[in-house]
Write a protein that holds these residues in place. Structure first.
Motif, short mmCIF file in Angstrom:
data_model
loop_
_atom_site.label_atom_id
_atom_site.label_comp_id
_atom_site.label_asym_id
_atom_site.label_seq_id
_atom_site.Cartn_x
_atom_site.Cartn_y
_atom_site.Cartn_z
N LYS A 116 0.84 -1.20 0.00
CA LYS A 116 0.00 0.00 0.00
C LYS A 116 0.88 1.26 0.00
N PHE A 117 1.85 1.30 0.89
CA PHE A 117 2.73 2.48 0.97
C PHE A 117 3.65 2.58 -0.25
N ARG A 118 4.12 1.45 -0.76
CA ARG A 118 4.99 1.48 -1.94
C ARG A 118 4.23 1.99 -3.16
N THR A 119 2.97 1.58 -3.30
CA THR A 119 2.16 2.06 -4.41
C THR A 119 2.03 3.58 -4.33
N SER A 120 1.77 4.10 -3.16
CA SER A 120 1.66 5.56 -2.97
C SER A 120 2.99 6.24 -3.26
N GLU A 121 4.08 5.65 -2.81
CA GLU A 121 5.41 6.25 -3.03
C GLU A 121 5.74 6.32 -4.52
N VAL A 122 5.44 5.25 -5.25
CA VAL A 122 5.73 5.23 -6.68
C VAL A 122 4.88 6.27 -7.40
N LYS A 123 3.57 6.33 -7.08
CA LYS A 123 2.69 7.31 -7.74
C LYS A 123 3.14 8.73 -7.45
N HIS A 124 3.40 9.03 -6.17
CA HIS A 124 3.82 10.39 -5.82
C HIS A 124 5.16 10.73 -6.45
N GLY A 125 6.06 9.76 -6.53
CA GLY A 125 7.35 10.00 -7.17
C GLY A 125 7.20 10.30 -8.64
N ARG A 126 6.33 9.57 -9.32
CA ARG A 126 6.12 9.80 -10.75
C ARG A 126 5.49 11.17 -10.99
N VAL A 127 4.53 11.54 -10.17
CA VAL A 127 3.91 12.86 -10.31
C VAL A 127 4.94 13.95 -10.03
N ALA A 128 5.77 13.76 -9.02
CA ALA A 128 6.78 14.77 -8.69
C ALA A 128 7.83 14.89 -9.79
N MET A 129 8.19 13.78 -10.43
CA MET A 129 9.14 13.88 -11.55
C MET A 129 8.54 14.69 -12.69
N LEU A 130 7.25 14.48 -12.97
CA LEU A 130 6.58 15.28 -14.00
C LEU A 130 6.47 16.74 -13.57
N ALA A 131 6.21 16.98 -12.29
CA ALA A 131 6.10 18.35 -11.79
C ALA A 131 7.44 19.07 -11.89
N ALA A 132 8.53 18.38 -11.58
CA ALA A 132 9.85 19.01 -11.68
C ALA A 132 10.16 19.38 -13.13
N LEU A 133 9.82 18.49 -14.05
CA LEU A 133 10.00 18.79 -15.46
C LEU A 133 9.07 19.92 -15.90
N GLY A 134 7.84 19.87 -15.45
CA GLY A 134 6.86 20.90 -15.82
C GLY A 134 7.20 22.27 -15.28
N SER A 135 7.89 22.34 -14.14
CA SER A 135 8.22 23.66 -13.58
C SER A 135 9.17 24.43 -14.48
N ILE A 136 9.96 23.73 -15.26
CA ILE A 136 10.85 24.39 -16.23
C ILE A 136 10.16 24.49 -17.60
N PHE A 137 9.47 23.43 -17.99
CA PHE A 137 8.83 23.36 -19.31
C PHE A 137 7.78 24.46 -19.49
N GLN A 138 7.10 24.84 -18.41
CA GLN A 138 6.04 25.84 -18.51
C GLN A 138 6.57 27.21 -18.92
N HIS A 139 7.85 27.43 -18.80
CA HIS A 139 8.44 28.68 -19.24
C HIS A 139 8.35 28.82 -20.76
N PHE A 140 8.46 27.70 -21.45
CA PHE A 140 8.52 27.70 -22.90
C PHE A 140 7.18 27.47 -23.58
N VAL A 141 6.25 26.77 -22.94
CA VAL A 141 5.02 26.34 -23.59
C VAL A 141 3.81 26.64 -22.70
N HIS A 142 2.78 27.21 -23.30
CA HIS A 142 1.47 27.36 -22.66
C HIS A 142 0.45 26.72 -23.57
N GLY A 143 -0.54 26.08 -22.97
CA GLY A 143 -1.57 25.43 -23.75
C GLY A 143 -2.47 26.42 -24.45
N PRO A 144 -3.24 25.95 -25.43
CA PRO A 144 -4.16 26.85 -26.13
C PRO A 144 -5.18 27.45 -25.16
N GLY A 145 -5.33 28.77 -25.22
CA GLY A 145 -6.24 29.46 -24.33
C GLY A 145 -5.64 29.83 -22.99
#
Length: 161
Positions: free
Chosen positions: A31-60
């Motif tokens: 149960k805890f490992r599942t949560s750790e993996v999910k939170h880690g994957r979201v955080a990796m995307l968030a870390a990438l997104g914190s830089i990526f958002q400088h270059f790209v904004h979605g339509p609208g």
């Protein structure tokens, strides 16, 4: 018998870190490992997104400010609601824990991992450690933005990109 120190993710210098003994059984550990993996994957995307958002904004969303200020913008708020609903759908549907072979392992439905190799204990440990680092980094980015008011997403500009 369940042995925590033999599980993937037990890395030096801490080894199997569970000072409160919350993962005393295989079921609780999963149960805890599942949560750790999910939170880690979201955080990796968030870390990438914190830089990526400088270059790209979605339509609208061209006028939505970067960083934490996006949560105070009306268009940004709508984006957060839409993303939360999409994540909820995925959590309750195709990415529900019941479909996992083991904590966090949903196979490779898109066939993108054939060049990487198998999802063995070494790869699991790498993913867990990178996810742990990303969780800390994401918390640091949010805290720094809220404390200073400076957007981390402006880093590329400050570096000359």
């Amino acid at each position: 018998a369940f042995e925590l120190k033999s599980q993937p993710g037990a890395s030096a210098p801490l080894g199997a870190f569970d000072p409160l003994k919350l993962s005393s059984t295989q079921e609780r550990f999963d149960k805890f490992r599942t949560s750790e993996v999910k939170h880690g994957r979201v955080a990796m995307l968030a870390a990438l997104g914190s830089i990526f958002q400088h270059f790209v904004h979605g339509p609208g969303a061209e006028s939505v400010p970067n960083g934490m200020m996006a949560f105070q913008d009306h268009t940004g708020e709508k984006g957060v609601v839409a993303m939360t609903l999409a994540c909820g759908f995925l959590e309750l549907g195709p990415w529900a824990d019941a479909f996992a072979k083991e904590p966090g392992n949903f196979g490779d439905p898109a066939g993108l991992g054939k060049d990487i190799g198998s999802y063995d204990d070494s790869m699991k440990t790498k993913e867990l450690n990178n996810g742990r680092l990303a969780m800390l980094a994401t918390m640091g980015v949010i805290a720094a933005e809220l404390a200073t008011g400076d957007r981390v997403s402006d880093l590329p500009t400050n570096l000359g990109f």
